[in-house]
Enzyme design. Sequence first.
Site, PDB file in Angstrom:
ATOM      1  N   GLU A  55       0.821  -1.206   0.000  1.00 41.61           N
ATOM      2  CA  GLU A  55       0.000   0.000   0.000  1.00 41.61           C
ATOM      3  C   GLU A  55       0.862   1.267   0.000  1.00 41.61           C
ATOM      4  O   GLU A  55       0.615   2.203  -0.750  1.00 41.61           O
ATOM      5  CB  GLU A  55      -0.923   0.020   1.225  1.00 41.61           C
ATOM      6  CG  GLU A  55      -2.158  -0.844   1.091  1.00 41.61           C
ATOM      7  CD  GLU A  55      -3.195  -0.222   0.174  1.00 41.61           C
ATOM      8  OE1 GLU A  55      -3.072   0.959  -0.174  1.00 41.61           O
ATOM      9  OE2 GLU A  55      -4.133  -0.938  -0.217  1.00 41.61           O
ATOM     10  N   SER A  56       1.867   1.310   0.880  1.00 39.70           N
ATOM     11  CA  SER A  56       2.601   2.562   1.099  1.00 39.70           C
ATOM     12  C   SER A  56       4.105   2.406   1.111  1.00 39.70           C
ATOM     13  O   SER A  56       4.818   3.381   1.322  1.00 39.70           O
ATOM     14  CB  SER A  56       2.176   3.156   2.447  1.00 39.70           C
ATOM     15  OG  SER A  56       2.540   2.275   3.513  1.00 39.70           O
TER      16      SER A  56
END
Length: 519
Positions: A157-158
Amino acid sequence: MKHFRFLFIDKRYFTLLLAILFFSPCQGSSQEPETDTLSIKSSPNIDVFTRSLDSLVNVWYATTTPGLVVDTIYENAFTHSKDFNDSILIRRLGKIVSAFPLTYNNHVKSFIKLYTLERREQVETMLGLSDYYFPLFEAELDAAGLPLELKYLPVIESALNPRAFSRAGASGLWQFMYYTGKQYGLEINSYVDERRDPHKSTRAAVKFLSDLYDIYGDWQLVIAAYNCGPGNVNRAIRRSGGKRNFWELFYLLPRETRGYVPAFIAATYTFHYHKEHNLKPRPTLLPVATDTVMISKPLHFSQVAEMMNIPIDIVRQLNPQYRRDIIPAQNQSYPLRLAFHQSTFFVSREDTIYNYNRSKFFPNNQLVIKPGSTTAGSAAPPPGKAKIYYTVKSGDVVGLIADWFDVYTSSLRYWNNIRRNIIRVGQKLVIYVDKDKVDYYKEIARQKSGYSSSSADNQLADSGKDGDYIYYTVGHGDSVWSIAKKYPGVTDTDILRLNNIKNARSIKPGQKLKIKPKS
């Protein structure tokens, strides 16, 4: 439809319904599904994911700050092809104890190659950061009875960047959209964004994942829905005639989500078998043992950093939820996270720290920064620094500008109130540089401001040819990754291998690199 009837009975499910309605679909979700066969080399899904990964890890702690992530030297960087023998990969995946079906196919194999071959430096950075973040994720997941493998979601995700901000507006380690974050109890205002708080956002993500599992009862569909929103997954299920297997829904899902589950499986594999691929965690200066102190008055990070002799970027990284380097503790208390031994020191000197330069940061003990105004700290140069200006030209990006002037990307954004890395051509940026190097950096600013895209094309054209090779002269601000992007089909790994470079950060201005363009 019975699942949705329950949504209106239980308050928790009502919250989830609102999240479904407002959860932004992932990139490409508006396009019709494609039905072409994907290859390992040219998969559009992996291309989309690769661009996202490059963007997420191109942050100050990963690329421009030798003080936080300790640099390492690549040794035997390139894995032998035997490590990608299908039978070996299948056997290794089969040994991982997991609540998730760790399916193996060409899609998964392509992402394993991405992590273990093409993005080694980025993965080594994430391996180092995992020592700080994974214990936090595991504690919350275990308390809720969820599979611990969900700790790999923030990897895809990040890239374990708590300040990550997507073009769609998702923020933090778990990439919450604004409305979803609010629905799961996260405070978001002009000074605080708890989507970026590792602890509170993890608790919110655990609740969201639990709610999704109550709907789908299948973890692959849960993480697909986490990526692109339950609405897109429900639509794919309806269009398939009710099928509920991710791989049967594959081509009915948005393009980015098609790569999401394979990327999750590949991340799980890579973190389990990084040693087999000679991937070594890059040590970080983030303390493993931390504690919080409750702040009851407005406090600026500079007060903490200067009085406690802590680099301000360490304070920011431990407390990424505070948008303006200010803890706005006027009507309520807020936590400040520090290394364990530093928290005890803070308590012993609390009044002194509060009073340090208080009239400068908080006249009349009030928050005086207006939303949207220049952030505090940009009016006066930091100690030992001088202010210069750089005018943005076409093609500039925040990360490269920070590289040119040897500053943190986060600092450049902070000084100029830059959000989402958006800058405009002609915008004048404030940059604080070492006082004894002002003339040097002013010359860089002059050269870069007048360095047009046409001159860049000329540099490529005049690089010099030798048979099938082109020689590129490294300029100020260049990185192996940015150079590779100038030549379609060429990767940073290709350049490192061809020039026998073991450390991607060792290139210097004026150095000539041999490049073999793809035909």
